[in-house]
Design a protein around this motif. Structure first.
Motif, PDB file in Angstrom:
ATOM      1  N   TYR A  13     -17.734  -4.434   0.746  1.00  0.00           N
ATOM      2  CA  TYR A  13     -16.835  -3.290   0.913  1.00  0.00           C
ATOM      3  C   TYR A  13     -17.059  -2.654   2.275  1.00  0.00           C
ATOM      4  O   TYR A  13     -18.095  -2.867   2.925  1.00  0.00           O
ATOM      5  CB  TYR A  13     -17.042  -2.267  -0.206  1.00  0.00           C
ATOM      6  CG  TYR A  13     -18.419  -1.641  -0.224  1.00  0.00           C
ATOM      7  CD1 TYR A  13     -18.681  -0.435   0.436  1.00  0.00           C
ATOM      8  CD2 TYR A  13     -19.476  -2.259  -0.888  1.00  0.00           C
ATOM      9  CE1 TYR A  13     -19.946   0.133   0.425  1.00  0.00           C
ATOM     10  CE2 TYR A  13     -20.746  -1.708  -0.894  1.00  0.00           C
ATOM     11  CZ  TYR A  13     -20.970  -0.509  -0.242  1.00  0.00           C
ATOM     12  OH  TYR A  13     -22.237   0.050  -0.243  1.00  0.00           O
ATOM     13  N   LEU A  34      -9.474  -1.064  -9.895  1.00  0.00           N
ATOM     14  CA  LEU A  34      -8.186  -1.542  -9.400  1.00  0.00           C
ATOM     15  C   LEU A  34      -7.046  -1.116 -10.332  1.00  0.00           C
ATOM     16  O   LEU A  34      -5.940  -0.803  -9.867  1.00  0.00           O
ATOM     17  CB  LEU A  34      -8.211  -3.061  -9.252  1.00  0.00           C
ATOM     18  CG  LEU A  34      -9.252  -3.641  -8.286  1.00  0.00           C
ATOM     19  CD1 LEU A  34      -9.117  -5.158  -8.201  1.00  0.00           C
ATOM     20  CD2 LEU A  34      -9.132  -3.009  -6.905  1.00  0.00           C
ATOM     21  N   ARG A  40      -4.037   2.837  -3.954  1.00  0.00           N
ATOM     22  CA  ARG A  40      -5.096   2.872  -2.951  1.00  0.00           C
ATOM     23  C   ARG A  40      -5.490   1.469  -2.503  1.00  0.00           C
ATOM     24  O   ARG A  40      -5.747   1.232  -1.312  1.00  0.00           O
ATOM     25  CB  ARG A  40      -6.321   3.587  -3.516  1.00  0.00           C
ATOM     26  CG  ARG A  40      -7.518   3.607  -2.569  1.00  0.00           C
ATOM     27  CD  ARG A  40      -8.748   4.176  -3.265  1.00  0.00           C
ATOM     28  NE  ARG A  40      -9.927   4.119  -2.417  1.00  0.00           N
ATOM     29  CZ  ARG A  40     -11.181   4.315  -2.850  1.00  0.00           C
ATOM     30  NH1 ARG A  40     -11.396   4.580  -4.135  1.00  0.00           N
ATOM     31  NH2 ARG A  40     -12.198   4.238  -2.013  1.00  0.00           N
ATOM     32  N   PHE A  41      -5.524   0.534  -3.441  1.00  0.00           N
ATOM     33  CA  PHE A  41      -6.034  -0.795  -3.129  1.00  0.00           C
ATOM     34  C   PHE A  41      -4.932  -1.832  -2.905  1.00  0.00           C
ATOM     35  O   PHE A  41      -5.238  -3.006  -2.685  1.00  0.00           O
ATOM     36  CB  PHE A  41      -6.965  -1.265  -4.252  1.00  0.00           C
ATOM     37  CG  PHE A  41      -8.246  -0.482  -4.324  1.00  0.00           C
ATOM     38  CD1 PHE A  41      -9.275  -0.730  -3.425  1.00  0.00           C
ATOM     39  CD2 PHE A  41      -8.422   0.525  -5.260  1.00  0.00           C
ATOM     40  CE1 PHE A  41     -10.453  -0.006  -3.469  1.00  0.00           C
ATOM     41  CE2 PHE A  41      -9.593   1.257  -5.318  1.00  0.00           C
ATOM     42  CZ  PHE A  41     -10.621   1.001  -4.416  1.00  0.00           C
ATOM     43  N   ARG A  44      -5.223  -4.409  -0.112  1.00  0.00           N
ATOM     44  CA  ARG A  44      -6.445  -4.125   0.646  1.00  0.00           C
ATOM     45  C   ARG A  44      -7.703  -4.654  -0.046  1.00  0.00           C
ATOM     46  O   ARG A  44      -8.820  -4.217   0.230  1.00  0.00           O
ATOM     47  CB  ARG A  44      -6.563  -2.626   0.916  1.00  0.00           C
ATOM     48  CG  ARG A  44      -5.352  -2.068   1.663  1.00  0.00           C
ATOM     49  CD  ARG A  44      -5.615  -0.710   2.248  1.00  0.00           C
ATOM     50  NE  ARG A  44      -6.517  -0.798   3.388  1.00  0.00           N
ATOM     51  CZ  ARG A  44      -7.034   0.279   3.988  1.00  0.00           C
ATOM     52  NH1 ARG A  44      -6.738   1.502   3.543  1.00  0.00           N
ATOM     53  NH2 ARG A  44      -7.841   0.141   5.027  1.00  0.00           N
ATOM     54  N   VAL A  45      -7.511  -5.611  -0.933  1.00  0.00           N
ATOM     55  CA  VAL A  45      -8.607  -6.315  -1.584  1.00  0.00           C
ATOM     56  C   VAL A  45      -8.350  -7.802  -1.387  1.00  0.00           C
ATOM     57  O   VAL A  45      -7.203  -8.248  -1.419  1.00  0.00           O
ATOM     58  CB  VAL A  45      -8.669  -5.986  -3.091  1.00  0.00           C
ATOM     59  CG1 VAL A  45      -9.768  -6.799  -3.768  1.00  0.00           C
ATOM     60  CG2 VAL A  45      -8.888  -4.502  -3.308  1.00  0.00           C
ATOM     61  N   VAL A  80      -2.656  -5.273  -7.714  1.00  0.00           N
ATOM     62  CA  VAL A  80      -2.784  -4.689  -6.367  1.00  0.00           C
ATOM     63  C   VAL A  80      -2.367  -5.680  -5.278  1.00  0.00           C
ATOM     64  O   VAL A  80      -2.567  -5.424  -4.099  1.00  0.00           O
ATOM     65  CB  VAL A  80      -4.236  -4.199  -6.098  1.00  0.00           C
ATOM     66  CG1 VAL A  80      -4.629  -3.137  -7.114  1.00  0.00           C
ATOM     67  CG2 VAL A  80      -5.230  -5.358  -6.097  1.00  0.00           C
ATOM     68  N   ILE A 101     -10.415  -3.043   2.116  1.00  0.00           N
ATOM     69  CA  ILE A 101     -11.453  -2.169   1.565  1.00  0.00           C
ATOM     70  C   ILE A 101     -12.566  -2.988   0.925  1.00  0.00           C
ATOM     71  O   ILE A 101     -13.748  -2.693   1.086  1.00  0.00           O
ATOM     72  CB  ILE A 101     -10.856  -1.196   0.530  1.00  0.00           C
ATOM     73  CG1 ILE A 101      -9.804  -0.301   1.175  1.00  0.00           C
ATOM     74  CG2 ILE A 101     -11.958  -0.332  -0.095  1.00  0.00           C
ATOM     75  CD1 ILE A 101      -9.068   0.597   0.194  1.00  0.00           C
TER      76      ILE A 101
END
Length: 229
Positions: A13, A34, A40-41, A44-45, A80, A101
């Motif tokens: 991370y 998640l 938010r994610f 971005r993962v 996500v 992230i």
């Protein structure tokens, strides 16, 4: 066939984007995070593209055998729109830069070495279970220099060779009580999870059965990357 390294699959991370105390410590924690914060994610993962990466497929198939949470986590990746990659270095680059992230199932040896070199990444050795890979060596019957090959195997497993693995290479020493930073004891202390070595055994061939592999990949694609080429 002889294994000579000790390399866990870890979660990485970006510390600037995940403050202390907010990191998931288990596979279930990651799935819940998640699920609860999809905006938010979103995008971005990252994890392996298991259709293109044989190593990624190996880890995913082992996850599925061990964890009842595997398909829940896969569904969370799909929610996500997780980025799929065929290499640990690419995921590490994107997490260190802040483009991503988090990265899942990154090879620990790459992550430890990159962190030691100054990359801004955090590393989680999960608290539920930890898949551990060992690189292997084999001397073919037709090897032109078998004595030289045996000498290399002996060195790789010797205290001097294991210090190389436990040192800056971060490959991890497999022999107990080896000297250096990246020893089995030190890596195990980074989390409380049950160590699950990926055994060098015929059972690994089960996941390579063409029909089984095809079903697994089809289900993965439907859940993780529906509609994506």
């Amino acid at each position: 066939m002889i294994g000579f390294t000790y390399e866990p699959a870890v979660i990485i991370y970006n510390p600037r984007l995940m403050p202390p105390g907010t990191q998931p410590r288990t596979h279930l924690d990651l799935a819940v995070l998640l699920e609860e914060q999809p905006a938010r994610f979103a995008g971005r993962v990252a994890t392996y593209d298991i259709e293109r990466s044989g190593f990624g497929y190996l880890l995913a198939s082992q996850d599925q055998q061990i964890s009842s949470q595997f398909w829940r986590l896969a569904a969370a990746f799909g929610r996500v729109r997780a980025r799929l990659s065929d290499s640990s270095p690419a995921i590490l680059d994107s997490v260190a830069s802040g483009e991503l992230i988090m990265g899942y199932n990154v090879l620990g040896s790459y992550a430890f070495a990159r962190q030691a070199a100054g990359a801004r990444i955090g590393i989680i050795v999960p608290d539920d279970y930890v898949l551990v890979l060992t690189r292997s060596m084999v001397i073919p019957r037709t090897a032109p220099n078998p004595d030289l090959a045996r000498a290399f195997v002996d060195f790789a497993l010797s205290p001097a060779g294991q210090r190389v693995g436990a040192g800056p290479s971060a490959l991890g020493a497999i022999m107990p009580d080896s000297a250096g930073t990246w020893t089995p004891e030190r890596i195990s202390m980074m989390g409380t999870g049950v160590i699950q070595p990926i055994a060098l055994a015929p059972v690994l061939l089960v996941a390579l059965d063409p029909q089984r592999r095809s079903r697994f990949l089809t289900t993965w694609q439907e859940i993780v990357a529906p509609g994506r080429p």
